[in-house]
Design a protein around this motif. Structure first.
Motif, PDB file in Angstrom:
ATOM      1  N   HIS A 248      90.335  73.155  -7.110  1.00  0.00           N
ATOM      2  CA  HIS A 248      89.885  73.401  -6.052  1.00  0.00           C
ATOM      3  C   HIS A 248      88.742  74.541  -6.197  1.00  0.00           C
ATOM      4  O   HIS A 248      88.497  75.024  -7.230  1.00  0.00           O
TER       5      HIS A 248
ATOM      6  N   GLU B 147      91.376  71.848   3.624  1.00  0.00           N
ATOM      7  CA  GLU B 147      91.798  70.264   3.353  1.00  0.00           C
ATOM      8  C   GLU B 147      92.776  69.765   4.443  1.00  0.00           C
ATOM      9  O   GLU B 147      93.418  70.440   5.477  1.00  0.00           O
TER      10      GLU B 147
ATOM     11  N   THR C  78      94.110  69.723  10.027  1.00  0.00           N
ATOM     12  CA  THR C  78      93.257  70.393   8.781  1.00  0.00           C
ATOM     13  C   THR C  78      93.647  71.914   8.519  1.00  0.00           C
ATOM     14  O   THR C  78      93.938  72.489   9.619  1.00  0.00           O
TER      15      THR C  78
END
Lengths: 230, 260
Positions: free
Chosen positions: B88, B166, B193
């Protein structure tokens, strides 16, 4: 969404009432544009201002030779059943190496060609960078989010008489969050990041490369710039 | 490295927020043409369910302070994203959001451009070379020209942001159709989320870590549809940005902000 059609749907009109004569060229043009968009490769011309490394210059007089293959480097690749890509990195590579070598060595000159032994005076070493490998990837699955670029430069380092001193492969990797099916901007950003990483490695680790280090130790007399004869 | 003044200063907040960041208010839009009692009842039931479940955000902000802070006139803050992870990368728009939020308000701080900072100190703040712990600061500052360049930037605090937003869960189904008599959608879709970020604050004057702030915001978005879809979208990233920036501002500005 599950669209359904009906002969009398409110959004449709009787075929006879459509101005087909006027619409046909426009539809044909749109079709051609779509097809040409599918057929022609997506182009990424890397352009960036690369920063000058904040490092202490080595007390060396270097001559740098940028071969034509580096100056005009381009990479074409087709991702099967997806897209075609063309990268131009030649000018970006020159713009990347110039400030890098300018900071790494105390004096730098650019050569138009690789010199014959003894042809170039007043230098301590010759550096000829080459871009050996370039790979990239774009997100093609739901879970992948990044455009990625991996590249490998190789620095050929010679003594003024043409004796090879070292060959040093330097890799750079960059990734950038991508969106859309043709993430040009993300690939551009990833390529710049990869070049920056390679530049960071060169500027930090050049003198500690084993072959370079032993050459520096064996040729301590070439450290002459600080003594004022350069 | 200085001994932490006080540790485990934790400030927690947990509240439910409307997607806009404001408390949920009553009065949902419900201007849907009725096509019979069953549809009306179904619509109202769906809307009620949506109002209960939709747009909820749960935020948890925690702060750990190691040393006294405070910022003098002319001292600046730079917000940098950690980019060395394979899996990420902290979003640059989140970095900008935190920077912009920090610079606003009565206690607005002077924020240095992260691009100028990283370029000016190239190659020492690249993903592969940037110091990962404050223990690496002394050796970095000892490198030729680095301390001088840092002094030129006026940056006293480096805030390292690490984390990401995410989608962690989702479900339901929503289908739309168009027919001769019109069109519409029916169903319910939802997703969750998670915005989880951590800010490590390094004090370049003390050559040490001043503290850490973490923000974990979970938001549930719901889109119920009876003819018309009504999206209730949670914005956990925006809430995390706002919460983190507010805590950072207090952390840096208030000199004696140590927990009792």
């Amino acid at each position: 969404m599950t669209p359904s059609s009906h002969p009398e749907a409110p959004f449709t009109r009787a075929p006879g009432r459509l101005p087909w004569g006027a619409l046909a060229p426009a539809l044909l043009l749109a079709l051609l544009l779509v097809l040409s968009g599918c057929a022609s490769p997506a182009r990424v011309a890397v352009e960036a201002q690369f920063p000058t490394p904040l490092v202490e210059p080595l007390p060396l007089r270097a001559a740098v030779y940028y071969e034509a293959a580096l100056r005009e480097f381009a990479h074409s690749e087709t991702i099967p059943q997806h897209s075609q890509w063309e990268f131009e990195l030649g000018q970006a590579s020159i713009g990347f190496f110039q400030p890098l070598f300018g900071a790494l060595f105390q004096q730098v000159q650019t050569l138009e060609r690789l010199p014959e032994p003894g042809e170039v005076g007043q230098i301590d070493l010759i550096v000829a960078p080459r871009l050996e490998r370039f790979e990239f990837d774009i997100p093609r699955h739901r879970d992948s989010k990044f455009a990625e670029v991996w590249m490998q430069y190789r620095l050929y380092i010679y003594a003024p008489d043409g004796t090879p001193i070292a060959e040093w492969p330097v890799t750079g990797y960059g990734k950038s969050a991508a969106s859309g099916t043709l993430p040009r901007a993300a690939l551009h950003d990833a390529a710049v990041r990869a070049m920056r990483e390679a530049g960071a490695t060169i500027s930090v680790k050049f003198a500690s490369q084993p072959d370079v280090r032993s050459w520096l130790q064996e040729n301590s007399h070439v450290h002459s710039v600080q003594n004022g004869d350069g | 490295m200085s001994t932490p003044f006080r540790t485990a200063m934790a400030r927690r907040r947990s509240h439910r927020l409307h997607p806009s960041g404001h408390p949920l208010t009553e009065g949902a839009p419900a201007s849907i043409a009725t096509h019979g009692a069953i549809r009306v009842i179904a619509l109202l039931a769906l809307l009620a369910a949506a109002m209960v479940a939709a747009g909820c955000s749960t935020a948890q902000i925690e702060q750990l302070k190691h040393s006294r802070t405070g910022i003098a006139s002319g001292e600046r803050v730079v917000i940098l994203a950690r980019q060395h992870h394979n899996t990420h990368e902290t979003e640059l728009d989140f970095v900008d959001c935190v920077g912009n939020s920090l610079s606003r308000g009565a206690n607005g701080l002077e924020i240095a451009s992260h691009t100028d900072f990283v370029n000016g100190l190239y190659p020492w703040f690249e993903p592969a070379t940037a110091p990962l712990t404050p223990n690496e600061l002394p050796s970095l500052l000892a490198r030729p020209g680095v301390a001088e360049r840092l002094a030129e930037t006026g940056v006293r605090y480096v805030v390292w942001l690490d984390g990401m937003t995410e989608r962690v869960d989702g479900g339901g189904s929503l289908s739309c159709a168009v027919g001769p008599g019109g069109g519409g959608c029916f169903g319910l879709a939802w997703w969750e989320t998670d915005a989880r970020y951590e800010a490590a604050i390094w004090d370049l004057k003390q050559v040490d870590q001043a503290g850490m702030i973490s923000a974990d915001v979970t938001g549930r978005s719901v889109v119920p549809a009876v003819i018309l879809p009504l999206p209730f979208i949670a914005r956990p990233q925006a809430n995390a940005c706002r919460g983190l920036a507010q805590q950072l501002q207090e952390f840096l500005v208030v000199e004696d902000q140590l927990s009792r």
